[in-house]
Motif scaffolding. Sequence first.
Motif, PDB file in Angstrom:
ATOM      1  N   ALA A 134      -4.785  -1.279 -63.271  1.00  0.00           N
ATOM      2  CA  ALA A 134      -4.743   0.060 -63.852  1.00  0.00           C
ATOM      3  C   ALA A 134      -4.666   1.099 -62.731  1.00  0.00           C
ATOM      4  O   ALA A 134      -5.330   0.961 -61.701  1.00  0.00           O
ATOM      5  CB  ALA A 134      -5.977   0.302 -64.712  1.00  0.00           C
ATOM      6  N   PRO A 135      -3.838   2.135 -62.922  1.00  0.00           N
ATOM      7  CA  PRO A 135      -3.743   3.180 -61.894  1.00  0.00           C
ATOM      8  C   PRO A 135      -5.082   3.903 -61.736  1.00  0.00           C
ATOM      9  O   PRO A 135      -5.826   4.037 -62.706  1.00  0.00           O
ATOM     10  CB  PRO A 135      -2.672   4.115 -62.445  1.00  0.00           C
ATOM     11  N   PRO A 136      -5.390   4.375 -60.522  1.00  0.00           N
ATOM     12  CA  PRO A 136      -4.609   4.190 -59.298  1.00  0.00           C
ATOM     13  C   PRO A 136      -4.872   2.823 -58.659  1.00  0.00           C
ATOM     14  O   PRO A 136      -6.021   2.427 -58.472  1.00  0.00           O
ATOM     15  CB  PRO A 136      -5.108   5.312 -58.398  1.00  0.00           C
ATOM     16  N   LEU A 137      -3.802   2.135 -58.337  1.00  0.00           N
ATOM     17  CA  LEU A 137      -3.900   0.825 -57.689  1.00  0.00           C
ATOM     18  C   LEU A 137      -4.478   0.989 -56.290  1.00  0.00           C
ATOM     19  O   LEU A 137      -4.092   1.893 -55.561  1.00  0.00           O
ATOM     20  CB  LEU A 137      -2.501   0.213 -57.572  1.00  0.00           C
ATOM     21  N   ASN A 138      -5.389   0.098 -55.927  1.00  0.00           N
ATOM     22  CA  ASN A 138      -5.950   0.133 -54.576  1.00  0.00           C
ATOM     23  C   ASN A 138      -5.726  -1.209 -53.913  1.00  0.00           C
ATOM     24  O   ASN A 138      -6.161  -2.250 -54.417  1.00  0.00           O
ATOM     25  CB  ASN A 138      -7.436   0.466 -54.600  1.00  0.00           C
ATOM     26  N   ALA A 139      -5.044  -1.210 -52.764  1.00  0.00           N
ATOM     27  CA  ALA A 139      -4.634  -2.451 -52.124  1.00  0.00           C
ATOM     28  C   ALA A 139      -5.831  -3.297 -51.690  1.00  0.00           C
ATOM     29  O   ALA A 139      -5.817  -4.523 -51.837  1.00  0.00           O
ATOM     30  CB  ALA A 139      -3.741  -2.140 -50.927  1.00  0.00           C
ATOM     31  N   MET A 140      -6.871  -2.674 -51.142  1.00  0.00           N
ATOM     32  CA  MET A 140      -8.033  -3.440 -50.694  1.00  0.00           C
ATOM     33  C   MET A 140      -8.785  -4.030 -51.878  1.00  0.00           C
ATOM     34  O   MET A 140      -9.245  -5.178 -51.835  1.00  0.00           O
ATOM     35  CB  MET A 140      -8.970  -2.556 -49.872  1.00  0.00           C
ATOM     36  N   ARG A 141      -8.928  -3.251 -52.929  1.00  0.00           N
ATOM     37  CA  ARG A 141      -9.655  -3.732 -54.104  1.00  0.00           C
ATOM     38  C   ARG A 141      -8.914  -4.903 -54.747  1.00  0.00           C
ATOM     39  O   ARG A 141      -9.521  -5.914 -55.119  1.00  0.00           O
ATOM     40  CB  ARG A 141      -9.829  -2.577 -55.086  1.00  0.00           C
ATOM     41  N   ILE A 142      -7.598  -4.781 -54.860  1.00  0.00           N
ATOM     42  CA  ILE A 142      -6.796  -5.854 -55.460  1.00  0.00           C
ATOM     43  C   ILE A 142      -6.868  -7.125 -54.624  1.00  0.00           C
ATOM     44  O   ILE A 142      -6.938  -8.234 -55.143  1.00  0.00           O
ATOM     45  CB  ILE A 142      -5.331  -5.392 -55.611  1.00  0.00           C
ATOM     46  N   THR A 143      -6.870  -6.960 -53.310  1.00  0.00           N
ATOM     47  CA  THR A 143      -6.837  -8.122 -52.421  1.00  0.00           C
ATOM     48  C   THR A 143      -8.173  -8.850 -52.366  1.00  0.00           C
ATOM     49  O   THR A 143      -8.220 -10.085 -52.398  1.00  0.00           O
ATOM     50  CB  THR A 143      -6.430  -7.693 -51.005  1.00  0.00           C
ATOM     51  N   LEU A 144      -9.283  -8.118 -52.293  1.00  0.00           N
ATOM     52  CA  LEU A 144     -10.577  -8.734 -52.019  1.00  0.00           C
ATOM     53  C   LEU A 144     -11.451  -8.944 -53.252  1.00  0.00           C
ATOM     54  O   LEU A 144     -12.467  -9.638 -53.158  1.00  0.00           O
ATOM     55  CB  LEU A 144     -11.334  -7.895 -50.986  1.00  0.00           C
ATOM     56  N   HIS A 145     -11.087  -8.360 -54.379  1.00  0.00           N
ATOM     57  CA  HIS A 145     -11.889  -8.563 -55.586  1.00  0.00           C
ATOM     58  C   HIS A 145     -11.842 -10.039 -55.984  1.00  0.00           C
ATOM     59  O   HIS A 145     -10.788 -10.672 -55.931  1.00  0.00           O
ATOM     60  CB  HIS A 145     -11.354  -7.696 -56.728  1.00  0.00           C
ATOM     61  N   PRO A 146     -12.987 -10.621 -56.385  1.00  0.00           N
ATOM     62  CA  PRO A 146     -13.013 -12.042 -56.762  1.00  0.00           C
ATOM     63  C   PRO A 146     -12.030 -12.413 -57.870  1.00  0.00           C
ATOM     64  O   PRO A 146     -11.563 -13.556 -57.925  1.00  0.00           O
ATOM     65  CB  PRO A 146     -14.464 -12.264 -57.219  1.00  0.00           C
ATOM     66  N   GLN A 147     -11.697 -11.439 -58.733  1.00  0.00           N
ATOM     67  CA  GLN A 147     -10.730 -11.702 -59.799  1.00  0.00           C
ATOM     68  C   GLN A 147      -9.316 -11.287 -59.397  1.00  0.00           C
ATOM     69  O   GLN A 147      -8.397 -11.401 -60.198  1.00  0.00           O
ATOM     70  CB  GLN A 147     -11.141 -10.964 -61.080  1.00  0.00           C
ATOM     71  N   GLY A 148      -9.172 -10.814 -58.179  1.00  0.00           N
ATOM     72  CA  GLY A 148      -7.863 -10.385 -57.702  1.00  0.00           C
ATOM     73  C   GLY A 148      -7.193 -11.466 -56.877  1.00  0.00           C
ATOM     74  O   GLY A 148      -7.330 -12.661 -57.155  1.00  0.00           O
ATOM     75  N   LEU A 149      -6.492 -11.039 -55.829  1.00  0.00           N
ATOM     76  CA  LEU A 149      -5.769 -12.000 -54.999  1.00  0.00           C
ATOM     77  C   LEU A 149      -6.703 -12.924 -54.228  1.00  0.00           C
ATOM     78  O   LEU A 149      -6.274 -13.987 -53.772  1.00  0.00           O
ATOM     79  CB  LEU A 149      -4.861 -11.255 -54.017  1.00  0.00           C
ATOM     80  N   ALA A 150      -7.973 -12.537 -54.090  1.00  0.00           N
ATOM     81  CA  ALA A 150      -8.918 -13.367 -53.339  1.00  0.00           C
ATOM     82  C   ALA A 150      -8.975 -14.792 -53.882  1.00  0.00           C
ATOM     83  O   ALA A 150      -9.128 -15.749 -53.128  1.00  0.00           O
ATOM     84  CB  ALA A 150     -10.312 -12.740 -53.376  1.00  0.00           C
ATOM     85  N   SER A 151      -8.817 -14.939 -55.198  1.00  0.00           N
ATOM     86  CA  SER A 151      -8.891 -16.274 -55.797  1.00  0.00           C
ATOM     87  C   SER A 151      -7.669 -17.121 -55.458  1.00  0.00           C
ATOM     88  O   SER A 151      -7.684 -18.336 -55.676  1.00  0.00           O
ATOM     89  CB  SER A 151      -9.027 -16.161 -57.321  1.00  0.00           C
ATOM     90  N   ARG A 152      -6.622 -16.486 -54.917  1.00  0.00           N
ATOM     91  CA  ARG A 152      -5.398 -17.215 -54.588  1.00  0.00           C
ATOM     92  C   ARG A 152      -5.189 -17.385 -53.086  1.00  0.00           C
ATOM     93  O   ARG A 152      -4.288 -18.107 -52.668  1.00  0.00           O
ATOM     94  CB  ARG A 152      -4.187 -16.466 -55.169  1.00  0.00           C
ATOM     95  N   ILE A 153      -6.003 -16.687 -52.287  1.00  0.00           N
ATOM     96  CA  ILE A 153      -5.824 -16.725 -50.837  1.00  0.00           C
ATOM     97  C   ILE A 153      -6.530 -17.957 -50.279  1.00  0.00           C
ATOM     98  O   ILE A 153      -7.742 -18.124 -50.432  1.00  0.00           O
ATOM     99  CB  ILE A 153      -6.373 -15.441 -50.188  1.00  0.00           C
ATOM    100  N   GLN A 154      -5.767 -18.818 -49.638  1.00  0.00           N
ATOM    101  CA  GLN A 154      -6.313 -20.072 -49.134  1.00  0.00           C
ATOM    102  C   GLN A 154      -7.197 -19.875 -47.904  1.00  0.00           C
ATOM    103  O   GLN A 154      -8.151 -20.611 -47.700  1.00  0.00           O
ATOM    104  CB  GLN A 154      -5.163 -21.034 -48.800  1.00  0.00           C
TER     105      GLN A 154
END
Length: 266
Positions: A134-154
């Motif tokens: 949901a706007p405003p998108l935040n790159a750090m929040r998306i990357t490090l949130h446990p439900q965000g990209l963090a769950s996909r980063i090896q």
Amino acid sequence: MTTSVGPLLRSWRERRGISQLELAGRADSSARHISFVETGRSRPSEEMVVRLAERLDVPVRERNALLLAAGYAPRYPHTPLDAPQMAALREGLERLLAAYEPYPALVVDGTYTVVAANRGIAVLLDGLPEHLLAPPLNAMRITLHPQGLASRIQNLVEWRGHLLAQMERQVALARSEPLRALYEEVAAYPVASDGPRAALPTEPTEPLAHPVALPLRIVHDGQLLSFVSTIATFNTPMDVTVAELAVETLLPADPATAKYLRSLGP
């Protein structure tokens, strides 16, 4: 709260770890004059404030604060990115992002709010929870949130450490309370080195080549992708908004990643 220009300049000088004599040499002044300015015994001219700020590499937003503290008007405007006079800049950024496809690229502001992104970024974000998108998108929040990209980063532990160290340096350089609040938020996200990660269909059969930089290793639709990140900023910005923009591109770190992204098509 400190409002006098002298203590502010001293704070920036000490933050940079240089002496009054060294600053005087850089600013074509004298250590005596720098001392007088810092202690309030001498009021610097407007040009001297700007010169000292430049030699101390003070962020543009903070240069305005120094000028105000010295009794002068701010010199650097803060123009919204959607203003008509920013049309050429917006168009240039959009062309840059589009030209980089199918590889991911985005533009963020000083608090990592995403102001523009290409379709390569959309591929990586596919399937994330709506509350993160949901706007405003935040790159750090998306990357490090446990439900965000963090769950996909090896290699989450290493990549998280890299991002937090980057933010720490920025917090130290800029007196930005929103940036500090964001850092404290994302640094507090739970992380487990052996926690669940997006699964790969098979383990890699060949050892990974030695990377040229710390790679971002992330899974997309069962495919392990590897990227190295680059960040570009504007040279000699004269506007606060422009000074705080950064273009981040994710360059494929191996042929398999490049081939996979090209196979996705438009």
